[in-house]
Design a protein around this motif. Structure first.
Motif, PDB file in Angstrom:
ATOM      1  N   CYS A  16      42.134  22.342  41.872  1.00 44.30           N
ATOM      2  CA  CYS A  16      43.536  22.422  41.477  1.00 44.30           C
ATOM      3  C   CYS A  16      43.621  21.970  40.019  1.00 44.30           C
ATOM      4  O   CYS A  16      43.074  20.934  39.658  1.00 44.30           O
ATOM      5  CB  CYS A  16      44.373  21.525  42.374  1.00 44.30           C
ATOM      6  N   LYS A  18      46.216  20.947  38.494  1.00 42.84           N
ATOM      7  CA  LYS A  18      47.153  19.841  38.344  1.00 42.84           C
ATOM      8  C   LYS A  18      46.520  18.499  38.704  1.00 42.84           C
ATOM      9  O   LYS A  18      46.569  17.554  37.936  1.00 42.84           O
ATOM     10  CB  LYS A  18      48.373  20.070  39.254  1.00 42.84           C
ATOM     11  N   CYS A  19      45.941  18.435  39.938  1.00 46.70           N
ATOM     12  CA  CYS A  19      45.477  17.130  40.417  1.00 46.70           C
ATOM     13  C   CYS A  19      43.966  17.038  40.557  1.00 46.70           C
ATOM     14  O   CYS A  19      43.438  15.977  40.886  1.00 46.70           O
ATOM     15  CB  CYS A  19      46.166  16.796  41.750  1.00 46.70           C
ATOM     16  N   GLN A  21      42.085  18.324  42.857  1.00 45.71           N
ATOM     17  CA  GLN A  21      41.618  18.428  44.239  1.00 45.71           C
ATOM     18  C   GLN A  21      40.700  19.646  44.397  1.00 45.71           C
ATOM     19  O   GLN A  21      41.019  20.732  43.934  1.00 45.71           O
ATOM     20  CB  GLN A  21      42.829  18.576  45.177  1.00 45.71           C
ATOM     21  N   CYS A 103      48.156  24.066  46.323  1.00 45.41           N
ATOM     22  CA  CYS A 103      47.202  22.977  46.497  1.00 45.41           C
ATOM     23  C   CYS A 103      47.563  22.209  47.762  1.00 45.41           C
ATOM     24  O   CYS A 103      48.737  21.960  48.033  1.00 45.41           O
ATOM     25  CB  CYS A 103      47.263  22.066  45.277  1.00 45.41           C
ATOM     26  N   CYS A 106      48.672  18.227  46.192  1.00 44.84           N
ATOM     27  CA  CYS A 106      49.876  18.011  45.377  1.00 44.84           C
ATOM     28  C   CYS A 106      50.906  19.121  45.548  1.00 44.84           C
ATOM     29  O   CYS A 106      52.007  19.025  45.014  1.00 44.84           O
ATOM     30  CB  CYS A 106      49.505  17.834  43.909  1.00 44.84           C
ATOM     31  N   SER A 108      51.180  21.947  44.299  1.00 45.52           N
ATOM     32  CA  SER A 108      51.556  22.817  43.187  1.00 45.52           C
ATOM     33  C   SER A 108      50.891  24.181  43.361  1.00 45.52           C
ATOM     34  O   SER A 108      49.865  24.318  44.035  1.00 45.52           O
ATOM     35  CB  SER A 108      51.215  22.182  41.844  1.00 45.52           C
TER      36      SER A 108
HETATM   37 ZN   LIG Z   1      46.749  19.681  43.341  1.00 42.54          ZN
END
Ligand SMILES: [Zn+2]
Ligand SMILES: [Zn+2]
Length: 152
Positions: A16, A18-19, A21, A103, A106, A108
């Protein structure tokens, strides 16, 4: 396409953006007798069984309405008929065939998202998918909603 290919579903681990993961990412197998419809707001999905009486009825209707428009036309029609019959997700989102993949941690939208791809927890393998995402979310939630998926 051949099933002898070790990685014919292009199975891989993605991250991911964003995070960070890690997630298992692959094409939805055409060998499955079910289609996933994804929530528009969370990573949940519902499993539509192709031999379900309602699904068979909708499929027939879609083929009739598409009037020989070919596979693309009727499958698009079929997906929208199914979407109209599906109950909303607990989160308030609705289930759509081409909702963006999210995801599992998170929630997103994944930059890699495309219709026909499925996202699973990273510990999944092609043979055995991990259905919970307890490692990613508390409390434990099942990724797939199997009950009360249709509107009353
Ligand atoms: Zn994420
Ligand atoms: Zn949802």
């Amino acid at each position: 396409m051949t099933t002898d290919e070790p990685n014919w579903l292009d199975s891989k681990v993605i991250e991911c953006q964003k995070c960070g993961q890690k997630l298992h990412w692959l094409w939805h197998s055409p060998m499955y007798d079910e289609t996933f419809f994804y929530c528009t707001q969370c990573p949940k999905r519902v499993e539509i069984h192709h031999y379900d009486a309602l699904v068979l009825k909708l499929r027939k209707l879609a083929i009739e309405k598409a009037e020989g428009g070919g596979e693309n036309k009727w499958s698009h029609k079929f997906h929208s008929l199914v979407e109209q019959k599906l109950a909303n997700c607990e989160c308030g989102g609705s289930f759509k065939y081409d909702a963006p993949r999210r995801c599992l941690r998170c929630f997103s939208v994944l930059a890699q998202s495309e219709p026909g791809r499925d996202v699973w927890p990273p510990e999944s393998t092609n043979e055995k998918f991990s259905l919970g995402y307890q490692s990613l979310s508390l409390p434990t939630e099942s990724l797939i909603r199997t009950e009360n998926i249709w509107l009353p």
